[in-house]
Design a protein around this motif. Structure first.
Motif, short mmCIF file in Angstrom:
data_model
loop_
_atom_site.label_atom_id
_atom_site.label_comp_id
_atom_site.label_asym_id
_atom_site.label_seq_id
_atom_site.Cartn_x
_atom_site.Cartn_y
_atom_site.Cartn_z
N ALA A 5 0.84 -1.19 0.00
CA ALA A 5 0.00 0.00 0.00
C ALA A 5 0.87 1.24 0.00
N CYS A 6 0.29 2.34 -0.42
CA CYS A 6 0.99 3.63 -0.38
C CYS A 6 0.93 4.19 1.04
N LEU A 7 1.52 5.35 1.22
CA LEU A 7 1.59 5.94 2.56
C LEU A 7 0.22 6.22 3.16
N CYS A 8 -0.70 6.75 2.37
CA CYS A 8 -2.03 7.08 2.91
C CYS A 8 -2.94 5.86 2.99
N GLY A 9 -2.53 4.77 2.35
CA GLY A 9 -3.33 3.55 2.39
C GLY A 9 -4.43 3.51 1.35
N GLY A 10 -4.54 4.56 0.55
CA GLY A 10 -5.60 4.60 -0.45
C GLY A 10 -5.38 3.61 -1.58
N VAL A 11 -4.11 3.45 -1.99
CA VAL A 11 -3.80 2.49 -3.06
C VAL A 11 -3.32 1.20 -2.42
N PHE A 70 2.39 7.06 -9.08
CA PHE A 70 2.36 7.67 -7.76
C PHE A 70 0.92 7.86 -7.33
N CYS A 71 0.74 7.92 -6.00
CA CYS A 71 -0.60 8.12 -5.45
C CYS A 71 -0.94 9.59 -5.49
N ARG A 72 -2.08 9.91 -6.06
CA ARG A 72 -2.52 11.30 -6.18
C ARG A 72 -2.72 11.95 -4.82
N GLU A 73 -3.04 11.15 -3.83
CA GLU A 73 -3.34 11.68 -2.50
C GLU A 73 -2.07 11.95 -1.69
N CYS A 74 -1.15 10.98 -1.64
CA CYS A 74 0.00 11.11 -0.73
C CYS A 74 1.34 11.22 -1.46
N GLY A 75 1.34 11.02 -2.77
CA GLY A 75 2.57 11.19 -3.53
C GLY A 75 3.52 10.01 -3.50
ZN LIG Z 1 -1.59 7.28 -1.05
#
Ligand SMILES: [Zn+2]
Ligand SMILES: [Zn+2]
Length: 144
Positions: A5-11, A70-75
């Motif tokens: 997962a990405c840093l924000c957990g969205g992806v 890259f994740c649009r939310e957390c980069g």
């Molecule tokens: Zn993210």
């Protein structure tokens, strides 16, 4: 099975059958990740799937035909599936838990950051490893 997962957990994604994991010292990976070098796990596209947040995944064309996700939310760097590419590059830092695979080699060592001392016994290659060009996201070479 690998989960990440990405840093924000969205992806969120799942993958299996890692073909190889590689450490890349090119300048594009440094800039893209902000780290001294990058580590990617390569899987076949059919062995990869997003389980959440696919719509958050943006991509940047860092060289013609080569994309970094890259994740649009957390980069965070995240895997991106590109049609026609033989593999999906998973930024190893996004993997959760032990993937039970280890890096196989260093590539683009000719472009290594001056402050990096390689302290392991893995094979080192100044550029690509023959047959493993997909170990590097930007198949055209370095931007130095
Ligand atoms: Zn993210
Ligand atoms: Zn690289």
């Amino acid at each position: 099975m690998i989960r990440g997962a990405c840093l924000c957990g969205g992806v969120r994604y799942e993958a299996r059958g890692v073909a190889f994991m590689s450490i890349c010292h090119c300048s594009m990976c440094r800039k893209s990740t902000g780290a001294s070098f990058s580590v990617f796990a390569n899987v076949k596209p059919e062995n990869f799937e997003y389980v959440a947040g696919r719509s958050l995944v943006e991509r940047y064309e860092s060289s013609p035909g080569n994309f970094r996700g890259f994740c649009r939310e957390c980069g965070s760097s995240v895997p991106v599936v590109v049609e026609g590419r033989p593999g999906v590059m998973i930024p190893a830092g996004t993997i959760e838990g032990d993937p039970r695979v280890r890096p196989a080699f260093h590539i683009m060592v000719g472009s290594k950051a001056s402050w990096v001392e390689i302290g392991d016994a893995l094979p080192q290659f100044d550029a690509f490893v023959p047959g493993f060009e997909t170990a590097h996201l930007d198949g055209q070479g370095d931007a130095d």
